[in-house]
Design an enzyme around this catalytic site. Structure first.
Site, PDB file in Angstrom:
ATOM      1  N   HIS A  39       7.026   4.207  -2.449  1.00 11.43           N
ATOM      2  CA  HIS A  39       6.275   4.495  -1.216  1.00 11.43           C
ATOM      3  C   HIS A  39       7.290   4.964  -0.174  1.00 11.43           C
ATOM      4  O   HIS A  39       8.387   4.413  -0.091  1.00 11.43           O
ATOM      5  CB  HIS A  39       5.614   3.244  -0.646  1.00 11.43           C
ATOM      6  CG  HIS A  39       4.687   2.539  -1.566  1.00 11.43           C
ATOM      7  ND1 HIS A  39       3.328   2.601  -1.438  1.00 11.43           N
ATOM      8  CD2 HIS A  39       4.924   1.721  -2.615  1.00 11.43           C
ATOM      9  CE1 HIS A  39       2.755   1.851  -2.365  1.00 11.43           C
ATOM     10  NE2 HIS A  39       3.709   1.300  -3.099  1.00 11.43           N
TER      11      HIS A  39
ATOM     12  N   CYS B 208      -2.203   4.361  -0.507  1.00 14.35           N
ATOM     13  CA  CYS B 208      -1.540   4.233  -1.813  1.00 14.35           C
ATOM     14  C   CYS B 208      -2.493   4.258  -3.007  1.00 14.35           C
ATOM     15  O   CYS B 208      -2.248   4.995  -3.973  1.00 14.35           O
ATOM     16  CB  CYS B 208      -0.704   2.959  -1.871  1.00 14.35           C
ATOM     17  SG  CYS B 208       0.044   2.460  -0.325  1.00 14.35           S
TER      18      CYS B 208
ATOM     19  N   ARG C 136      -7.318  -0.129  10.514  1.00 14.47           N
ATOM     20  CA  ARG C 136      -6.934  -1.531  10.394  1.00 14.47           C
ATOM     21  C   ARG C 136      -7.462  -2.315  11.590  1.00 14.47           C
ATOM     22  O   ARG C 136      -7.401  -1.849  12.729  1.00 14.47           O
ATOM     23  CB  ARG C 136      -5.408  -1.663  10.297  1.00 14.47           C
ATOM     24  CG  ARG C 136      -4.856  -0.972   9.061  1.00 14.47           C
ATOM     25  CD  ARG C 136      -3.366  -1.128   8.943  1.00 14.47           C
ATOM     26  NE  ARG C 136      -2.852  -0.312   7.847  1.00 14.47           N
ATOM     27  CZ  ARG C 136      -1.561  -0.123   7.592  1.00 14.47           C
ATOM     28  NH1 ARG C 136      -0.662  -0.720   8.359  1.00 14.47           N
ATOM     29  NH2 ARG C 136      -1.174   0.631   6.597  1.00 14.47           N
TER      30      ARG C 136
ATOM     31  N   LYS D 106      13.309  -2.538  -0.350  1.00 12.85           N
ATOM     32  CA  LYS D 106      12.968  -1.440   0.552  1.00 12.85           C
ATOM     33  C   LYS D 106      14.106  -1.132   1.512  1.00 12.85           C
ATOM     34  O   LYS D 106      14.996  -1.954   1.745  1.00 12.85           O
ATOM     35  CB  LYS D 106      11.704  -1.762   1.339  1.00 12.85           C
ATOM     36  CG  LYS D 106      11.836  -2.977   2.267  1.00 12.85           C
ATOM     37  CD  LYS D 106      10.577  -3.174   3.095  1.00 12.85           C
ATOM     38  CE  LYS D 106      10.721  -4.354   4.055  1.00 12.85           C
ATOM     39  NZ  LYS D 106       9.589  -4.458   4.991  1.00 12.85           N
TER      40      LYS D 106
ATOM     41  N   GLN E 205      -1.053   8.034   8.882  1.00 13.00           N
ATOM     42  CA  GLN E 205       0.264   7.786   8.294  1.00 13.00           C
ATOM     43  C   GLN E 205       0.787   9.051   7.634  1.00 13.00           C
ATOM     44  O   GLN E 205       0.027   9.789   7.006  1.00 13.00           O
ATOM     45  CB  GLN E 205       0.183   6.679   7.244  1.00 13.00           C
ATOM     46  CG  GLN E 205       0.014   5.283   7.798  1.00 13.00           C
ATOM     47  CD  GLN E 205       0.099   4.248   6.697  1.00 13.00           C
ATOM     48  OE1 GLN E 205      -0.541   4.373   5.677  1.00 13.00           O
ATOM     49  NE2 GLN E 205       0.905   3.225   6.909  1.00 13.00           N
TER      50      GLN E 205
ATOM     51  N   ASP F  46       2.177   9.607   4.803  1.00 11.87           N
ATOM     52  CA  ASP F  46       2.386   8.897   3.549  1.00 11.87           C
ATOM     53  C   ASP F  46       2.866   9.832   2.450  1.00 11.87           C
ATOM     54  O   ASP F  46       2.412  10.983   2.359  1.00 11.87           O
ATOM     55  CB  ASP F  46       1.067   8.264   3.101  1.00 11.87           C
ATOM     56  CG  ASP F  46       1.132   6.749   3.098  1.00 11.87           C
ATOM     57  OD1 ASP F  46       2.244   6.216   3.026  1.00 11.87           O
ATOM     58  OD2 ASP F  46       0.071   6.111   3.181  1.00 11.87           O
TER      59      ASP F  46
ATOM     60  N   HIS G 160       4.210   9.425  -1.940  1.00 12.78           N
ATOM     61  CA  HIS G 160       4.532   8.567  -3.073  1.00 12.78           C
ATOM     62  C   HIS G 160       5.218   9.393  -4.151  1.00 12.78           C
ATOM     63  O   HIS G 160       4.840  10.536  -4.398  1.00 12.78           O
ATOM     64  CB  HIS G 160       3.269   7.900  -3.622  1.00 12.78           C
ATOM     65  CG  HIS G 160       2.654   6.931  -2.660  1.00 12.78           C
ATOM     66  ND1 HIS G 160       1.682   7.307  -1.756  1.00 12.78           N
ATOM     67  CD2 HIS G 160       2.905   5.615  -2.425  1.00 12.78           C
ATOM     68  CE1 HIS G 160       1.354   6.264  -1.015  1.00 12.78           C
ATOM     69  NE2 HIS G 160       2.078   5.222  -1.397  1.00 12.78           N
TER      70      HIS G 160
END
Length: 679
Positions: free
Chosen positions: A553, A376, A405, A507, A423, A425, A427
């Site tokens: 997101h 992000c 992680r 969310k 991911q 991902d 945005h």
């Protein structure tokens, strides 16, 4: 007399010095090589021609049957829900049982909670020095943690027998309320140190205790069944024992955790065990090894995935599908670094709220750098590189970004829990009045991508504002309403998770249902009021004033690694033609056809078909190996095929397709792959 063909002679000669059939004109080798309808054809021939129905032919038929695994089941539709399908034997009574859940059956929850207490009582009767800790109910049963010597499977059998005795005695479960001081006195009198710690964490008064008869008790809020006799001892099974740190802290004692499953009746237990066995058969770790798709190697470190060539092909297909759909829907693709200055993660707040999940920082030229746990902040920096006008919105960016992680080694699990993963991902930066339309667009995109891979059943949850949150009430209400409106526009039913939103915004979470009816958290859509504020990103509105955009997101697959694991288990490694890493395997009857097979293989590859030529074994074994490796198409080549420049084709899912030219085979394979249908 009808000819049995070249392969029939080849197989018969391997069993007897005399051929079963003679032929001056070889037929298709597939007619006699495959173990499904051809077996029935062989049987029919033996019936039509009794002179061949002797010991030799019976031995030949038995050898044919045993050489191959039946595939009729795999051609059928995959199971639709847990414990409702038997993939090996067809429908039966056990297949029609729909298992209850803790949420759907209060009685089942009480049974499981009581079973945990009964098990603890049984353990302490057999092992008086064992110390009890906690024993909750869980999704399919219960567990209890004990401070004691390591247990074995033999010990579990002893414990189960003692549980049966306790259940048969029909002892009452009695609730008692006591003061905190009295509870502490009783705990100390029986020397249960872990219970003291549990008591200290209980805020409510009075303290409740549940007794089993007058022989055993535990701190507990309930609920329980009235007596142990309400439990069906034939509907319980102790499943396994594992190590577990007290309170999940590696610095605290290692405990023995006993897992059990409990149901309302014996049929439910049988259905659950059947489901469990099917889940074991589909385990992506075993299939990944058997099909050589991926590995996690100790030399490199736990939780780090190696994608092998076949797995990498599937990943390429997933990525290619993902990218095409995103570009068609107005997203710009990004690639960003795997590491950044640690200060970036201070600004984003990750060092304050997420540090325990991040790897240690590294020092480079007297500056601290951090492996990224999220994508992000990078996307925010890309947005921030220039001043935007309200006319620019919405701005959509997407990236297949690898993140890192820290996970405890004991929590790592195949592809489902790793330390490095990619991911999917994306945005979206938009205006407040664009939230609903953008969320609806994400829902449409999510549905399109998931359906590409065979997932069309979802569980949808809408999570609202938690107690601690950033952003004022009005923006939360508007954003939450926009999410609701988008879901209702889409026509999807959903559940409200009141207070379950992230601190930075509401969310939507979507769980996909696999072939066993299991639900997997993959897709998420989150409105964020936090990062735009932390990074102070703005745009210029129609009045030339600076305003803050809304940031959304979203991820569809969650991570490529975890989604790949779900795909493997959903298909049991038996991927459809368009997704299979090897779509066709070319097999010669003998080495005399190998040169022609190599020419066929080159033509298939040049046409974009993922093909390979395999030789060096007798044809029955080549076919058996192709079945084991779950190859969708086999192109068998014998003398006739080599002479006529053709192949004889068998589809793993559709059966025998007969003899065809190379061009026809290529055309039909490409069409089926492009349309994602069977050949």
């Amino acid at each position: 007399m009808k000819s049995f063909g070249t392969l029939g002679k080849t197989m018969a000669l391997s069993l007897s010095s005399q051929p079963l059939f003679t032929s001056s004109k070889p037929l298709s080798p597939l007619k006699n090589a495959f173990p499904f309808s051809p077996i029935r054809q062989i049987s029919t021939l033996f019936l039509l021609y009794p002179s061949y129905n002797n010991a030799t032919t019976n031995k030949f038929l038995l050898r044919c049957r045993n050489s191959f695994s039946t595939h009729a089941v795999q051609e059928a539709a995959p199971p639709a829900a847990s414990a409702q399908t038997n993939t090996n034997t067809g429908a039966s009574s056990i297949d029609k049982i729909v298992l209850p859940t803790n949420e759907s059956s209060d009685g089942l929850l009480r049974i499981r909670h009581t079973c945990a207490h009964v098990m603890a009582m049984a353990v302490q009767k057999l092992y008086p020095n064992a110390k009890v800790t906690i024993g909750p109910w869980i999704e399919n049963g219960f567990y209890y943690d004990f401070d004691m010597e390591p247990l074995t499977d033999r010990d579990l059998k002893r414990i189960k027998k003692e549980m049966d005795r306790i259940i048969s005695r029909n002892l009452p479960l009695v609730r008692e309320e006591v003061s905190r001081d009295e509870a502490q006195r009783r705990i100390m009198s029986i020397n249960e140190p872990y219970k003291i710690e549990i008591l200290e964490s209980i805020q409510e008064e009075p303290i409740t205790i549940y007794h089993i008869g007058d022989e055993w008790w535990d701190l507990c809020a309930g609920p329980h069944v009235e007596t142990t006799g309400k439990i069906n001892k034939k509907a319980i099974e102790l499943e396994s024992v594992a190590g577990a740190y007290w309170r999940g802290d590696v610095k605290k004692p290692m405990l023995q955790r006993i897992y059990g499953t409990a149901w309302e009746n014996e049929d439910q237990l049988k259905a659950y065990l059947h489901f469990k066995e099917e889940a074991k058969r589909r385990d992506h770790r075993r299939i990944g090894q058997d099909l050589d798709l991926f590995s996690i190697q100790d030399e490199a470190g736990g939780g780090l995935v190696f994608w092998h060539p076949k797995g990498a092909i599937i990943r390429y297909i997933i990525e290619d599908t993902w990218k095409k759909i995103h570009m068609e829907r107005g997203y710009d693709l990004l690639y960003t670094p795997h590491v950044a200055k640690a200060d970036l993660w201070k600004i984003s707040g990750h060092l304050d709220f997420y540090k325990e999940n991040m790897f240690d920082q590294m020092e480079i030229e007297e500056e601290l750098f951090q492996l990224r746990p999220m994508n992000c902040p990078y996307h925010v920096l890309v947005y921030k590189r220039q001043l935007h006008s309200y006319r620019d919105f919405p701005i959509r960016v997407a990236e297949l970004g690898t993140v890192y992680r820290y996970e405890l080694s004991g929590s790592l699990h195949g592809l489902f829990r790793v330390r490095g993963f990619t991911q999917d991902d994306a945005h979206i930066f938009c205006l407040e009045d664009q939230i609903k339309d953008e969320i609806r667009g994400v829902l449409d995109l999510t549905e399109e991508i998931l359906q590409q891979f065979g997932f069309d059943k979802y569980e949808v949850n809408l999570s609202t504002r938690p107690e601690k949150a950033v952003g004022d009430d009005e923006i939360w209400e508007r954003a939450t309403s926009a999410l609701k409106d988008a879901l209702e526009d889409k026509g999807w039913s959903y559940q409200i998770d009141d207070g379950g939103g992230a601190f930075y915004g509401p969310k939507i979470d979507l769980k996909i249902e696999d072939a066993l009816g299991r639900k997997w958290q993959c897709s998420t859509i989150q409105v964020d009021f936090n990062l735009p504020q932390r990074f102070d990103i703005t745009y210029v509105d129609s009045n030339q004033e600076r305003k803050r955009p809304i940031m959304i997101h979203r991820a569809v697959l969650g991570s490529l690694e975890r989604f790949f694991g779900v795909l493997i288990e959903n298909y049991a490694g038996d991927f459809p033609l368009w997704l299979s890493p090897i779509q066709a395997r070319v097999l010669p009857v003998n080495d005399a056809q190998l040169q022609y097979c190599n020419e066929v293989g080159k033509k298939l590859k040049a046409s974009g078909i993922r093909a390979e030529v395999i030789s060096g074994e007798r044809l029955p074994k080549l076919i058996r190996n192709a079945e084991t490796q779950k190859i969708p198409l086999m192109a068998v080549v014998g003398p006739k095929e080599a002479e006529t420049q053709t192949v004889t084709v068998r589809s793993r899912f559709a059966g025998e397709l007969g003899n065809m030219s190379i061009d026809e085979f290529i055309s039909r394979t490409k069409t089926a792959s492009e349309n994602r249908t069977l050949l």
